[in-house]
Design an enzyme around this catalytic site. Structure first.
Site, PDB file in Angstrom:
ATOM      1  N   LEU A 170      41.216  36.893  33.816  1.00  0.00           N
ATOM      2  CA  LEU A 170      41.779  35.963  34.782  1.00  0.00           C
ATOM      3  C   LEU A 170      41.035  36.145  36.094  1.00  0.00           C
ATOM      4  O   LEU A 170      40.615  37.256  36.421  1.00  0.00           O
ATOM      5  CB  LEU A 170      43.272  36.241  35.004  1.00  0.00           C
ATOM      6  CG  LEU A 170      44.209  36.077  33.803  1.00  0.00           C
ATOM      7  CD1 LEU A 170      45.619  36.527  34.179  1.00  0.00           C
ATOM      8  CD2 LEU A 170      44.225  34.637  33.322  1.00  0.00           C
ATOM      9  N   ASP A 171      40.900  35.079  36.857  1.00  0.00           N
ATOM     10  CA  ASP A 171      40.287  35.198  38.177  1.00  0.00           C
ATOM     11  C   ASP A 171      41.092  36.162  39.041  1.00  0.00           C
ATOM     12  O   ASP A 171      42.292  36.365  38.830  1.00  0.00           O
ATOM     13  CB  ASP A 171      40.238  33.837  38.868  1.00  0.00           C
ATOM     14  CG  ASP A 171      39.327  32.851  38.165  1.00  0.00           C
ATOM     15  OD1 ASP A 171      38.403  33.305  37.465  1.00  0.00           O
ATOM     16  OD2 ASP A 171      39.552  31.638  38.313  1.00  0.00           O
ATOM     17  N   LYS A 172      40.446  36.726  40.034  1.00  0.00           N
ATOM     18  CA  LYS A 172      41.097  37.701  40.914  1.00  0.00           C
ATOM     19  C   LYS A 172      42.407  37.170  41.476  1.00  0.00           C
ATOM     20  O   LYS A 172      43.421  37.874  41.490  1.00  0.00           O
ATOM     21  CB  LYS A 172      40.148  38.073  42.061  1.00  0.00           C
ATOM     22  CG  LYS A 172      40.742  39.034  43.072  1.00  0.00           C
ATOM     23  CD  LYS A 172      39.758  39.346  44.190  1.00  0.00           C
ATOM     24  CE  LYS A 172      40.378  40.272  45.228  1.00  0.00           C
ATOM     25  NZ  LYS A 172      39.421  40.585  46.330  1.00  0.00           N
ATOM     26  N   THR A 174      44.258  34.678  40.397  1.00  0.00           N
ATOM     27  CA  THR A 174      45.154  34.076  39.410  1.00  0.00           C
ATOM     28  C   THR A 174      46.043  35.171  38.839  1.00  0.00           C
ATOM     29  O   THR A 174      45.555  36.246  38.491  1.00  0.00           O
ATOM     30  CB  THR A 174      44.360  33.398  38.281  1.00  0.00           C
ATOM     31  OG1 THR A 174      43.576  32.327  38.820  1.00  0.00           O
ATOM     32  CG2 THR A 174      45.282  32.840  37.214  1.00  0.00           C
TER      33      THR A 174
END
Length: 358
Positions: A170-172, A174
């Protein structure tokens, strides 16, 4: 995902295109998490009176003088048990202890106590609820304090797995659910499920404008040729297939603007996929600092307005995760309610944070 990103997995899974984001690093080097042993040297009489850094450069030719100076400055070099400066003169017979320091990229393999919110755990896999702000695996600018570092601390045996068992990310900024393998067979199985696109990943997102009741965004994604830090819709051969299915759960009117709550189902897992896809449709995510364009060719510009509550990240949460358990063969799923920051924003928008998924 690129084949290079999974080159360290068993051969049967190397064609997987949905395991790690396209720019993922190979974090499976042997020796991950192992302590570094100190080096003990004794200054010969021939180097009596020499500067410490120069003397060590002669005694430890495998290390550059600049690196040795960095270690001395960091207090990792001690003479007689005491830290000294690089310019300090040494005496014949001095006993020098040098504790080599890992370069930034080597910290990817260091066990660190990172707080992980464990939703489910058994001998085969682990499911965590990642908070916004936590990086999944080390990369430039974030070499430590990541999920991977925390996995190595919690499970020392994870050092023997590619990327400590991580199979997707997951993105930082998110939040939400991630699955991590605890054995190599489980990792191989999960990669195959991702390749077959049978892993069900459901997200909640808040976007600007009124979205259609339901739909599928089918648009290839690749590196933006005008800005290599961004992803974009790329219609040429370099774009990778990307499909996001969505349903609109709620729409609120802020007077000058509208905000939609959408449920997203990923069929593929490209870098920044939901963020790129909704920006391309003229519906950027609330709080997104990168994908902010609010118009699409041939469509009117989406109006934005001040939010009723502050929100400092993209409004995206991985709310549900479903897969086939690698050991039991049973279908399993997990749910993670929206975190406090997103719940507060939804309350301010008069949306239900406990909205039923469809």
């Amino acid at each position: 995902m690129s084949d290079d990103a999974v080159a360290d997995l068993p051969a049967a899974s190397q064609d997987a295109d949905d395991t790690l984001d396209d720019e993922a690093l190979d974090l499976s080097a042997p020796g991950a998490g192992q302590a570094i042993e100190p080096i003990i040297v004794e200054i010969p009489e021939a180097l009596h009176g020499e500067r410490l850094d120069k003397a060590l450069a002669k005694l430890l030719p495998d290390y550059s003088r600049s690196r040795l100076q960095q270690w001395i400055d960091a207090g990792a070099v001690r003479v007689g048990g005491a830290a000294v400066r690089p310019r300090a003169a040494v005496c014949g017979g001095d006993r020098i202890e040098v504790v080599p320091q890992r370069a930034d990229d080597e910290n990817a393999f260091v066990a660190e106590p990172v707080d992980l919110d464990v939703v489910y755990e058994d001998d085969t896999l682990l499911v965590i609820n990642k908070p916004a702000g936590l990086v999944v695996h080390p990369a430039a600018g974030n070499w430590s304090g990541t999920v991977l570092n925390g996995l190595l601390h919690r499970y020392p045996q994870a050092a023997g797995l590619p990327r400590a068992g991580i199979v997707h990310r997951l993105d930082k900024e998110t939040s939400g659910l991630m699955v991590v393998a605890r054995t190599l067979p489980a990792q191989t199985d999960l990669v195959r499920q991702l390749q077959a696109r049978t892993v069900k990943r459901t997200y909640l997102a808040l976007v600007w404008g009124e979205t259609p009741e339901a739909g599928t965004i089918d648009a290839p994604i690749g590196r933006d040729p005008r800005d290599r830090t961004r992803m974009a819709i790329i219609e040429t051969a370099s774009g990778k297939p990307a499909r996001t299915h969505f349903k609109t759960l709620d729409v609120v009117d802020l007077g000058r603007a509208q905000v939609s709550l959408v449920q997203c189902q990923l069929e593929t897992g490209r870098t920044h996929q939901i963020r790129v896809h909704f920006e391309s449709e003229g519906h950027p995510l609330l709080g997104d600092p990168v994908y902010t364009r609010n118009f699409r060719r041939g469509r009117p510009q989406t109006i934005k307005a001040p939010l009723p509550a502050p929100f400092a990240r993209q409004a995206l949460h991985a709310v549900r995760l479903g897969l086939v358990h690698p050991a039991s063969g049973q279908s399993v799923h997990w749910h993670a309610g929206v975190p406090d920051d997103l719940a507060e924003l939804m309350d301010a928008l008069e949306m239900d944070p406990d909205v039923d998924l469809v």
